[in-house]
Design a protein around this motif. Structure first.
Motif, PDB file in Angstrom:
ATOM      1  N   ASN B 180      -8.842  58.582  98.489  1.00  0.00           N
ATOM      2  CA  ASN B 180      -8.359  59.493  97.458  1.00  0.00           C
ATOM      3  C   ASN B 180      -8.034  58.742  96.169  1.00  0.00           C
ATOM      4  N   ASN B 181      -7.448  57.551  96.311  1.00  0.00           N
ATOM      5  CA  ASN B 181      -7.136  56.764  95.108  1.00  0.00           C
ATOM      6  C   ASN B 181      -8.409  56.376  94.360  1.00  0.00           C
ATOM      7  N   VAL B 182      -9.470  56.076  95.102  1.00  0.00           N
ATOM      8  CA  VAL B 182     -10.744  55.764  94.442  1.00  0.00           C
ATOM      9  C   VAL B 182     -11.199  56.977  93.638  1.00  0.00           C
ATOM     10  N   TYR B 183     -11.096  58.143  94.262  1.00  0.00           N
ATOM     11  CA  TYR B 183     -11.511  59.378  93.578  1.00  0.00           C
ATOM     12  C   TYR B 183     -10.647  59.611  92.332  1.00  0.00           C
ATOM     13  N   VAL B 184      -9.330  59.486  92.501  1.00  0.00           N
ATOM     14  CA  VAL B 184      -8.384  59.714  91.393  1.00  0.00           C
ATOM     15  C   VAL B 184      -8.673  58.747  90.246  1.00  0.00           C
ATOM     16  N   ASN B 185      -8.828  57.472  90.566  1.00  0.00           N
ATOM     17  CA  ASN B 185      -9.055  56.472  89.518  1.00  0.00           C
ATOM     18  C   ASN B 185     -10.408  56.666  88.841  1.00  0.00           C
ATOM     19  N   ALA B 186     -11.414  57.004  89.642  1.00  0.00           N
ATOM     20  CA  ALA B 186     -12.749  57.223  89.069  1.00  0.00           C
ATOM     21  C   ALA B 186     -12.702  58.397  88.091  1.00  0.00           C
ATOM     22  N   PHE B 187     -11.966  59.442  88.470  1.00  0.00           N
ATOM     23  CA  PHE B 187     -11.831  60.605  87.580  1.00  0.00           C
ATOM     24  C   PHE B 187     -11.051  60.237  86.318  1.00  0.00           C
ATOM     25  N   ASN B 188      -9.903  59.592  86.517  1.00  0.00           N
ATOM     26  CA  ASN B 188      -9.028  59.297  85.375  1.00  0.00           C
ATOM     27  C   ASN B 188      -9.617  58.264  84.420  1.00  0.00           C
ATOM     28  N   HIS B 189     -10.447  57.368  84.953  1.00  0.00           N
ATOM     29  CA  HIS B 189     -10.928  56.249  84.122  1.00  0.00           C
ATOM     30  C   HIS B 189     -12.445  56.238  83.983  1.00  0.00           C
ATOM     31  N   ASN B 190     -13.036  57.382  84.325  1.00  0.00           N
ATOM     32  CA  ASN B 190     -14.470  57.586  84.051  1.00  0.00           C
ATOM     33  C   ASN B 190     -15.378  56.530  84.662  1.00  0.00           C
ATOM     34  N   TYR B 191     -15.258  56.322  85.938  1.00  0.00           N
ATOM     35  CA  TYR B 191     -16.281  55.498  86.591  1.00  0.00           C
ATOM     36  C   TYR B 191     -16.837  56.223  87.804  1.00  0.00           C
ATOM     37  N   LEU B 220      -6.590  64.426  83.789  1.00  0.00           N
ATOM     38  CA  LEU B 220      -5.667  63.508  84.467  1.00  0.00           C
ATOM     39  C   LEU B 220      -5.245  64.053  85.831  1.00  0.00           C
ATOM     40  N   ILE B 221      -5.483  63.247  86.855  1.00  0.00           N
ATOM     41  CA  ILE B 221      -5.075  63.586  88.222  1.00  0.00           C
ATOM     42  C   ILE B 221      -3.925  62.674  88.634  1.00  0.00           C
ATOM     43  N   ILE B 222      -2.932  63.262  89.304  1.00  0.00           N
ATOM     44  CA  ILE B 222      -1.815  62.475  89.844  1.00  0.00           C
ATOM     45  C   ILE B 222      -1.935  62.459  91.367  1.00  0.00           C
ATOM     46  N   ASP B 223      -1.764  61.286  91.921  1.00  0.00           N
ATOM     47  CA  ASP B 223      -1.871  61.070  93.371  1.00  0.00           C
ATOM     48  C   ASP B 223      -0.559  61.502  94.030  1.00  0.00           C
ATOM     49  N   THR B 224      -0.460  62.781  94.374  1.00  0.00           N
ATOM     50  CA  THR B 224       0.840  63.331  94.800  1.00  0.00           C
ATOM     51  C   THR B 224       1.098  63.279  96.293  1.00  0.00           C
ATOM     52  N   HIS B 225       0.071  63.306  97.105  1.00  0.00           N
ATOM     53  CA  HIS B 225       0.222  63.469  98.560  1.00  0.00           C
ATOM     54  C   HIS B 225       0.906  64.791  98.891  1.00  0.00           C
ATOM     55  N   GLY B 226       0.799  65.747  97.984  1.00  0.00           N
ATOM     56  CA  GLY B 226       1.478  67.025  98.202  1.00  0.00           C
ATOM     57  C   GLY B 226       0.528  68.211  98.256  1.00  0.00           C
ATOM     58  N   GLU B 227      -0.741  67.935  98.360  1.00  0.00           N
ATOM     59  CA  GLU B 227      -1.754  68.991  98.383  1.00  0.00           C
ATOM     60  C   GLU B 227      -2.740  68.699  99.520  1.00  0.00           C
ATOM     61  N   ALA B 228      -3.558  69.705  99.817  1.00  0.00           N
ATOM     62  CA  ALA B 228      -4.628  69.478 100.788  1.00  0.00           C
ATOM     63  C   ALA B 228      -5.714  68.591 100.156  1.00  0.00           C
ATOM     64  N   ILE B 229      -6.452  67.911 101.011  1.00  0.00           N
ATOM     65  CA  ILE B 229      -7.571  67.093 100.524  1.00  0.00           C
ATOM     66  C   ILE B 229      -8.660  68.033 100.005  1.00  0.00           C
ATOM     67  N   ILE B 230      -9.205  67.737  98.836  1.00  0.00           N
ATOM     68  CA  ILE B 230     -10.255  68.613  98.279  1.00  0.00           C
ATOM     69  C   ILE B 230     -11.631  68.156  98.783  1.00  0.00           C
ATOM     70  N   ASP B 231     -12.579  69.067  98.717  1.00  0.00           N
ATOM     71  CA  ASP B 231     -13.920  68.776  99.255  1.00  0.00           C
ATOM     72  C   ASP B 231     -14.572  67.522  98.668  1.00  0.00           C
ATOM     73  N   PRO B 232     -14.512  67.304  97.343  1.00  0.00           N
ATOM     74  CA  PRO B 232     -15.154  66.082  96.815  1.00  0.00           C
ATOM     75  C   PRO B 232     -14.579  64.789  97.411  1.00  0.00           C
ATOM     76  N   VAL B 233     -13.289  64.818  97.785  1.00  0.00           N
ATOM     77  CA  VAL B 233     -12.700  63.614  98.398  1.00  0.00           C
ATOM     78  C   VAL B 233     -13.190  63.476  99.841  1.00  0.00           C
ATOM     79  N   PHE B 234     -13.320  64.611 100.532  1.00  0.00           N
ATOM     80  CA  PHE B 234     -13.939  64.564 101.866  1.00  0.00           C
ATOM     81  C   PHE B 234     -15.369  64.016 101.773  1.00  0.00           C
TER      82      PHE B 234
END
Lengths: 254, 288
Positions: B180-191, B220-234
């Motif tokens: 999930n962190n890879v997904y979050v960082n890729a989204f936030n920092h465009n990679y 901007l995505i925040i890594d909250t651990h407070g939501e369900a995992i979304i399909d792109p992360v799966f």
């Protein structure tokens, strides 16, 4: 340290920004991201304190509460690795910085301490009593005490009254806060001064009831000690019923 | 069939043990994870009710530790008294993996209680590698370090991928790959998240985290651990697992707990993806 001075300084400034909201201009950063860090870190502190001090949170105005959180986060060098212990550092900070006077809420220190003690007694590490026997002679045998307790002194009876009312009743209040050994519940016992004396003689000086009564008789010159004896026996019975006293020391000589 | 069954037993899907959902772990009426994970800071030295619950739950499930305050990117000395307690805790509860974050959470003798990004720089690599080696020497085991989410670059002079890979290679530590962190960082920092995964030292991955996040702004995505995992992360998880051999996988959920059935469904989905890729013949081929 193998950081360059510049890298070290960058980390310092990032932390400073998070704690104080000052000096957001940090090399190679994005302001929006930095703002999220400050928000997240402050929320952590705020949520921890709101959970630890629900009564204080309700009693203080929103501005007063925010002042405490902001000042604590900005100025206090938090020492514990364990977040559940941070409220104690918060209480110490508030006490040291005299916010009770600044906010004209003289009961504030007592209230925070009272709320903290409940957390501490609930959560503190298990403590085993010395080996003891269930049965014994209440007069002649040394009593074993449940070791999971704190004895605290309050100036304002925040445990008895709502805070505004507690302000009118300043005095010396002694409160025994202990963890019930059967169900882990935290319980509170309001102790009058005479019972504090009994408790300390039993716990700290490991005296038997007979020894305590003899000492009181000798010191006071009372000819009729029966009233004191009745009082102490009732106190001891109550303490046994409430599982503050749990048995008799195995080392007694009788 | 027997071989397939053996591989299935190698697939371990865990769930973070949190007080709010403690009863479900004890009851096992909906969830029955293969292991649990806790932050040692939240459980070391606890007695009373929660100490009792912790003893019960650790009798029921294998335990993995994921720390919060090692602060491997701090400028100051490693917190040896704390690490001594962790070492004891690891021994007491027979812990196989102790991990923490590739971040700093303490500076100038003050804990911050959150994870701040370390500048991606050569001197940071040297500093962090030295500290990881000190920790590993003390613990007498490899440390496992997690790729963290971050919301701003900080004076970076290299990429995140270069930073992580260099530290893992030079320190000999293991990697906790938080997909999930890879997904979050890729989204936030465009990679490209898949390209990032391709360039990670996957053979050093000891453990995987999966979690939900929250999009606070369109960019901007925040890594909250407070939501369900979304399909792109799966999907990214699926992509990652296909390239790896079995390691434990954890579902992290720290806030806004849903019905336990929802968490079970997420764990089942993680297990299904692992089972699809981690068959014995595929693993054998990868090991050749």
């Amino acid at each position: 340290m193998l950081y360059s001075k510049e890298t070290y300084k960058i980390e310092q400034r990032l932390a400073e920004w998070c704690r104080t909201g000052k000096n957001i201009d940090i090399k190679g950063t994005k302001k929006e991201g930095l703002k999220q860090y400050r928000r997240l870190l402050r929320n952590n502190i705020n949520n921890t304190m709101e959970q630890a001090f629900p009564i204080a949170n309700e009693v203080l105005t929103e501005k007063e509460w925010d002042t405490l959180i902001d000042d604590f986060f900005a100025n206090h060098k938090a020492q514990t690795n364990h977040v559940w212990k941070l409220p104690f550092e918060f209480y110490q900070f508030v006490q040291k910085q005299s916010y009770a006077i600044k906010f004209n809420k003289p009961f504030l220190n007592d209230l925070l301490y009272f709320e903290w003690i409940e957390i501490e007694v609930h959560t503190m590490a298990d403590q085993s009593p010395e080996p003891y026997k269930k049965d014994g002679d209440v007069n002649k045998n040394k009593i074993e005490v449940n070791p999971e307790y704190r004895l605290i002194k309050l100036k304002f009876p925040v445990h008895l009254y709502a805070t505004e009312e507690a302000k009118k009743h300043s005095g010396n209040y002694f409160l025994l806060v202990y963890r019930h050994p059967d169900n882990f519940e935290v319980r509170f016992v309001d102790l009058p001064a005479l019972h504090i004396l009994f408790f300390e003689k039993i716990v700290n000086e490991e005296m038997t009831i007979s020894e305590i009564l003899k000492e009181i008789e000798d010191a006071s010159g009372l000819e009729n000690i029966e009233a004191v004896e009745k009082n102490i026996l009732e106190f001891v019975e109550t303490m046994f019923n409430q599982k503050v006293f749990i048995g008799y020391k195995q080392t007694y000589q009788n | 069939m027997l071989i397939k069954q053996e591989m299935t037993e190698d697939i371990k899907i865990g769930l973070g043990f949190r007080r709010e959902i403690a009863k479900s772990f004890l009851d096992q009426d909906v969830i029955n994870p293969d292991f649990i994970e806790v932050a040692p800071e939240n459980w070391i030295g606890l007695g009373g009710y929660w100490g009792d619950v912790f003893r019960k739950v650790t009798d029921m499930y294998p335990l993995i530790l994921h720390g919060l305050s090692l602060s491997i990117g701090s400028p100051e000395e490693v917190d040896w008294p704390f690490l001594k307690k962790v070492k004891r805790f690891i021994k007491d509860f027979n812990v196989e993996i102790y991990s923490d974050h590739l971040t700093f959470a303490k500076i100038d003798n003050a804990h911050l209680y959150d994870l701040l990004p370390i500048p991606f720089r050569e001197d940071s690599v040297k500093h962090v590698v030295k500290r990881i080696k000190e920790v590993q020497d003390f613990l007498e085991r490899p440390l496992t370090i997690e790729n963290a989410s971050y919301y701003t670059p900080v004076a970076a002079e290299m990429t995140e991928q270069q930073f992580i890979s260099s530290i893992v290679e030079e320190s000999g530590c293991k990697l906790l790959l938080d997909v999930n962190n890879v997904y979050v960082n890729a989204f936030n920092h465009n990679y490209d998240a898949k390209e990032f995964i391709d360039n990670m030292p996957l053979e050093k991955v000891m453990y995987i985290h999966m979690a939900g996040h929250y999009k606070i702004q369109p960019d901007l995505i925040i890594d909250t651990h407070g939501e369900a995992i979304i399909d792109p992360v799966f999907e990214l998880f699926d992509y990652t697992i296909e390239k790896m051999t079995p390691v434990p996988v954890l579902l992290e959920r720290d806030f806004d707990f849903p019905e336990m059935e929802e968490l079970k469904n997420e764990m089942d989905r993680l297990r299904a993806i692992c089972t699809k890729h981690w068959t014995s013949d595929v693993i054998q081929q990868r090991n050749i």
